[in-house]
Write an enzyme that holds these catalytic residues in place. Sequence first.
Site, PDB file in Angstrom:
ATOM      1  N   ARG A 133       0.858  -1.177   0.000  1.00 45.09           N
ATOM      2  CA  ARG A 133       0.000   0.000   0.000  1.00 45.09           C
ATOM      3  C   ARG A 133       0.897   1.230   0.000  1.00 45.09           C
ATOM      4  O   ARG A 133       1.970   1.231   0.617  1.00 45.09           O
ATOM      5  CB  ARG A 133      -0.895   0.040   1.242  1.00 45.09           C
ATOM      6  CG  ARG A 133      -2.119  -0.863   1.152  1.00 45.09           C
ATOM      7  CD  ARG A 133      -3.082  -0.405   0.052  1.00 45.09           C
ATOM      8  NE  ARG A 133      -4.304  -1.188  -0.014  1.00 45.09           N
ATOM      9  CZ  ARG A 133      -4.465  -2.295  -0.752  1.00 45.09           C
ATOM     10  NH1 ARG A 133      -3.467  -2.750  -1.486  1.00 45.09           N
ATOM     11  NH2 ARG A 133      -5.629  -2.918  -0.775  1.00 45.09           N
ATOM     12  N   GLU A 141      -4.143   6.971  -3.573  1.00 49.54           N
ATOM     13  CA  GLU A 141      -4.673   6.585  -4.889  1.00 49.54           C
ATOM     14  C   GLU A 141      -6.160   6.243  -4.746  1.00 49.54           C
ATOM     15  O   GLU A 141      -6.576   5.837  -3.645  1.00 49.54           O
ATOM     16  CB  GLU A 141      -3.929   5.351  -5.419  1.00 49.54           C
ATOM     17  CG  GLU A 141      -4.153   4.134  -4.528  1.00 49.54           C
ATOM     18  CD  GLU A 141      -3.640   2.834  -5.103  1.00 49.54           C
ATOM     19  OE1 GLU A 141      -4.477   2.088  -5.628  1.00 49.54           O
ATOM     20  OE2 GLU A 141      -2.436   2.569  -4.998  1.00 49.54           O
ATOM     21  N   HIS A 165      -1.755   0.161  -9.659  1.00 43.12           N
ATOM     22  CA  HIS A 165      -2.286  -0.855  -8.733  1.00 43.12           C
ATOM     23  C   HIS A 165      -2.912  -2.043  -9.494  1.00 43.12           C
ATOM     24  O   HIS A 165      -4.093  -2.348  -9.311  1.00 43.12           O
ATOM     25  CB  HIS A 165      -3.313  -0.228  -7.779  1.00 43.12           C
ATOM     26  CG  HIS A 165      -3.468  -1.017  -6.509  1.00 43.12           C
ATOM     27  ND1 HIS A 165      -3.837  -0.466  -5.314  1.00 43.12           N
ATOM     28  CD2 HIS A 165      -3.300  -2.340  -6.259  1.00 43.12           C
ATOM     29  CE1 HIS A 165      -3.892  -1.403  -4.382  1.00 43.12           C
ATOM     30  NE2 HIS A 165      -3.577  -2.559  -4.936  1.00 43.12           N
TER      31      HIS A 165
HETATM   32  C1  GLV Z   1      -5.100  -5.660  -3.372  1.00 46.48           C
HETATM   33  O1  GLV Z   1      -4.394  -4.722  -3.380  1.00 46.48           O
HETATM   34  C2  GLV Z   1      -5.650  -6.240  -2.167  1.00 46.48           C
HETATM   35  O2  GLV Z   1      -5.576  -5.607  -1.112  1.00 46.48           O
HETATM   36  O3  GLV Z   1      -6.213  -7.338  -2.231  1.00 46.48           O
END
Ligand code: GLV
Length: 324
Positions: free
Chosen positions: A240, A269, A294
Site C-alpha cells: 500500500r 490513490e 495498482h
Molecule cells: C489488493 O491490493 C488487495 O488488497 O487485495
Amino acid sequence: MSTAGERPRLLIAEPESFDSEVAALLSQHAEVVLRKATVHELARAFEEFDAVWIRLGFRIEASMLSKATRCRVLACPATGLDHIDLIACQAHGIRVVSLKGEVEFLRNVRATAEHTIALMLALTRKIPWAAGSVLKGTWNRDRFRGRELHEKTIGLVGMGRLGSLVAKMLTGFELHTLGFDPRVDFPGHLVERVETLDMLLARSDVVSIHVSYERTTHHLIGAAQLSQMRPTAFLINTSRGGVLDEAALLAALGSGALAGAALDVMEGEPHAMLDDHPLVRYACTHDNLLIVPHIGGNTWESTRKTELFIARKVLAALAAGPAT
Ligand code: GLV
C-alpha cells in the site's frame, strides 16, 4: 430496506470486466445493477441498494455514509481495506465483505506475487524504457544494460502470505533471500530471518514490501530507512502506498541514494493521482522509477476467483439479515 419477499438490490459500482458468470450467479438471488458510479452516485447508492460492491476506486469515508439507510453489505474483493472506514460502516450496520483474513482461499491467489517478480525484472532490466525507446525508432542495446537477480540478496519486508509466496517464486533465481517480520510463524525454511528492518535494508540489493497498511506501518519506509539502503539497491512496493514516505523516496532517487524503485501503489490513490504528482512527474523524465496503477491483483484468473468467492459471501451476508 427491502421488504419481505422482495429481492435485495445490489449495485456493482466498478463494473469494468466484471465476470459475467458471477453476475449471473448473483442475479439468481438479487436484482443486480452493473453501473459505473460517480462518488456522488455511490453515496446515494447506500440509500437505494441493500448491497454495494466496489474495488479500489473509491474511498468510503464516514461522510459518504451519512444517508446509508438501506445498505447492509459493502463488498470489496481485496485484502487491504485502508480505503474503507470500517468503524463508520459498523456504525451504520454495514457488513464489510472482503478477502481480509481468508487465508485458505488466498493460497491460490498468486497475482500480486507474480506481479512483484515482474516489477523486479522490469526495473532491474529497464524493460519499460527499452521498449519505449524502440517505439521511438531507436535500437540502443548499450543504454539498457541491466542487473541480474542471480546471486543477489533480496530483502522481503513482511513474511505473510505474499512475502512467503514471493520468496518461494524467487528460489529459481538462485539468490539469497532475507526476511523481516516479527511474526511467530516465520517461514524460516525459505529465507534467512533478520532481526531488524535496518539490517535487512543495509544488506539487500532489492527490497520488496509485503506488509499491510496499518497505523504501525504508516511510512514504515521513510528517509531514515532509505538512508540504510545501498545506492545500488532497488525498492519494490506492491503493498500500500502509505507504507512508503513518497517525498523521502523522491529525494533518495533524485540524489542517487537509491538505484531505482517500482511502485504498484501510491498513497491516496486513485484520487491523489489526478493532480500533478511529484513522483509521476519524476518518472516522466527518469528511467529508474516505474509506476503502474495498482494492477498487482488484476489478472483474469485472480479476478474471477475472487469475484466468485466474494459473491458467495455477499449472498450469505444478505441472507443472514441485519448486522448486529
Ligand atoms: C489488493 O491490493 C488487495 O488488497 O487485495
